[in-house]
Design an enzyme around this catalytic site. Structure first.
Site, PDB file in Angstrom:
ATOM      1  N   SER A   1       6.139  -1.746   4.623  1.00  0.00           N
ATOM      2  CA  SER A   1       7.269  -1.368   3.772  1.00  0.00           C
ATOM      3  C   SER A   1       8.012  -2.623   3.355  1.00  0.00           C
ATOM      4  CB  SER A   1       8.214  -0.431   4.540  1.00  0.00           C
ATOM      5  OG  SER A   1       9.419  -0.225   3.837  1.00  0.00           O
TER       6      SER A   1
ATOM      7  N   CYS B   1       2.120   1.097   0.949  1.00  0.00           N
ATOM      8  CA  CYS B   1       2.165   1.889   2.184  1.00  0.00           C
ATOM      9  C   CYS B   1       0.963   2.815   2.357  1.00  0.00           C
ATOM     10  CB  CYS B   1       3.469   2.681   2.252  1.00  0.00           C
ATOM     11  SG  CYS B   1       3.764   3.814   0.876  1.00  0.00           S
TER      12      CYS B   1
ATOM     13  N   HIS C   1       7.514   7.436   0.907  1.00  0.00           N
ATOM     14  CA  HIS C   1       6.949   6.442   1.814  1.00  0.00           C
ATOM     15  C   HIS C   1       6.031   7.163   2.787  1.00  0.00           C
ATOM     16  CE1 HIS C   1       6.541   2.922   4.254  1.00  0.00           C
ATOM     17  NE2 HIS C   1       7.310   3.339   5.237  1.00  0.00           N
TER      18      HIS C   1
END
Length: 350
Positions: free
Chosen positions: A206, A154, A189
């Site tokens: 993701s 990410c 994330h």
């Protein structure tokens, strides 16, 4: 003596509290140093710090880690490494975007390209990204990503998204980081938030489809963040923190650093309504900086030639990402600037 034992117990409790506080502080400092992505959900992963081509020690370490984290263990590593007829993997092409193509269509094309590179499941990040590097260095790294066309994680997708949208001056880009909790572990994330024509969206990658691309259709920043929060809930994750950066310069030669964490919002401490207000305050701050022309300053190429080091010099524009200047959990800036089901330990990694 009872009194003595009680005093000892109290001292021990105080000591435990101090140790806990120290550990919490170390964790926050660890995140601020940009190493937060080296452990995700309690599972560590490695970073290739030797560049490309990958050196032998890093290569072997990667395969040992694959054998450790894959359900089939050593078998899958041996099967792949011993195969002589593996299919040729197509290399994605960087989208050739015409000036007449609309911004939303360009964003869709860029997201398709990022997705075609595929998510990196090996447990070893192929490109080392130091968040403290100047933008020009990160853009050179993004260019290398397009040449190598390797799977990415990410954070790499965010850098690549910045690189591929630099020629869209009407599109504002800013990093959005999430910290969630599930089954006793914390997960992190990051995506690249975008704003076009007053509408918000995001680019990224993701393991979960709903945690990456968002078309620029959200009227407010809070609507975008709440959409991610709902997606996390569907994965049984609880959103703990959101960290928002300021807009990134469109100058690929800028020696400024990306401001990753201008606002650090603790979801539980703030409460729903205050969380929404802080998100909108951050959006307002970004609009004000852009409107006043004080958004991410971009040094000229001539000035860049005079800079002997990529480190920020005395003459560089002032940045607002020092630890003391960040807005923590909804803390206002000075007036001059504006029950979870028991899943028996089953891990859902996002």
């Amino acid at each position: 003596m009872p009194g003595g034992r009680t005093g000892g117990s109290g001292a021990a409790a105080t000591k435990r509290f101090e140790v806990s506080e120290e550990a919490t502080q170390r964790e926050e400092e660890h995140e601020d140093d940009g190493d937060e992505d080296l452990r995700d959900g309690g599972v560590p992963f490695f970073v290739n710090r030797g560049g490309l081509p990958i050196d032998e020690p890093t290569w072997e370490r990667m395969w040992r880690h694959v054998a450790k984290i894959h359900p089939e263990g050593e078998t899958v590593a041996q099967r792949i490494r011993g195969a002589t007829d593996l299919p040729k993997i197509p290399i994605p092409s960087v989208p050739a975007l015409q000036p007449s193509t609309s911004i939303p269509e360009r964003l869709e094309a860029i997201q398709r390209y990022i997705k075609e590179l595929q998510y990196n499941h090996t447990g070893t990040q192929f490109f080392e990204i130091k968040k403290s590097r100047p933008l020009t260095g990160l853009m050179d790294l993004a260019k290398e990503m397009t040449k190598e066309a390797l799977p990415i994680k990410c954070l790499e997708a965010v850098i690549l998204g910045i690189y591929l949208t630099n020629n869209m001056p009407t599109l504002e880009r800013f990093p959005i980081s999430f910290k969630t909790h599930f089954s006793g572990n914390y997960f992190r994330h990051i995506v690249l938030g975008v704003n076009f024509g007053g509408r918000y969206g995001a680019l990224g990658i993701s393991r979960r489809e709903e945690l990456m691309y968002k078309a620029p259709t959200f009227r407010t920043l809070s609507e975008l963040i709440f959409n991610y929060e709902e997606a996390y809930h569907r994965c049984w994750h609880i959103l703990k923190k959101v960290k928002l950066g300021h807009c990134v310069s469109h100058d690929p030669h800028s020696v400024e650093q990306i401001e990753w964490k201008h606002s650090i919002l603790d979801v539980e401490k703030l409460g729903r309504e205050d969380f929404r207000k802080e998100l909108e305050r951050h959006a307002r701050d970004m609009r004000l900086k852009i409107g006043k022309g004080t958004g991410p300053p971009s040094p000229t190429k001539d000035r860049k030639k005079d800079v002997s080091s990529p480190q920020r010099g005395q003459s560089s524009p002032h940045r607002h990402n020092s630890r003391g200047e960040r807005r923590l959990s909804g803390e206002k800036k000075p007036a001059e600037s504006k029950a979870m089901p028991d899943l028996n330990g089953y891990q859902i990694r996002v």
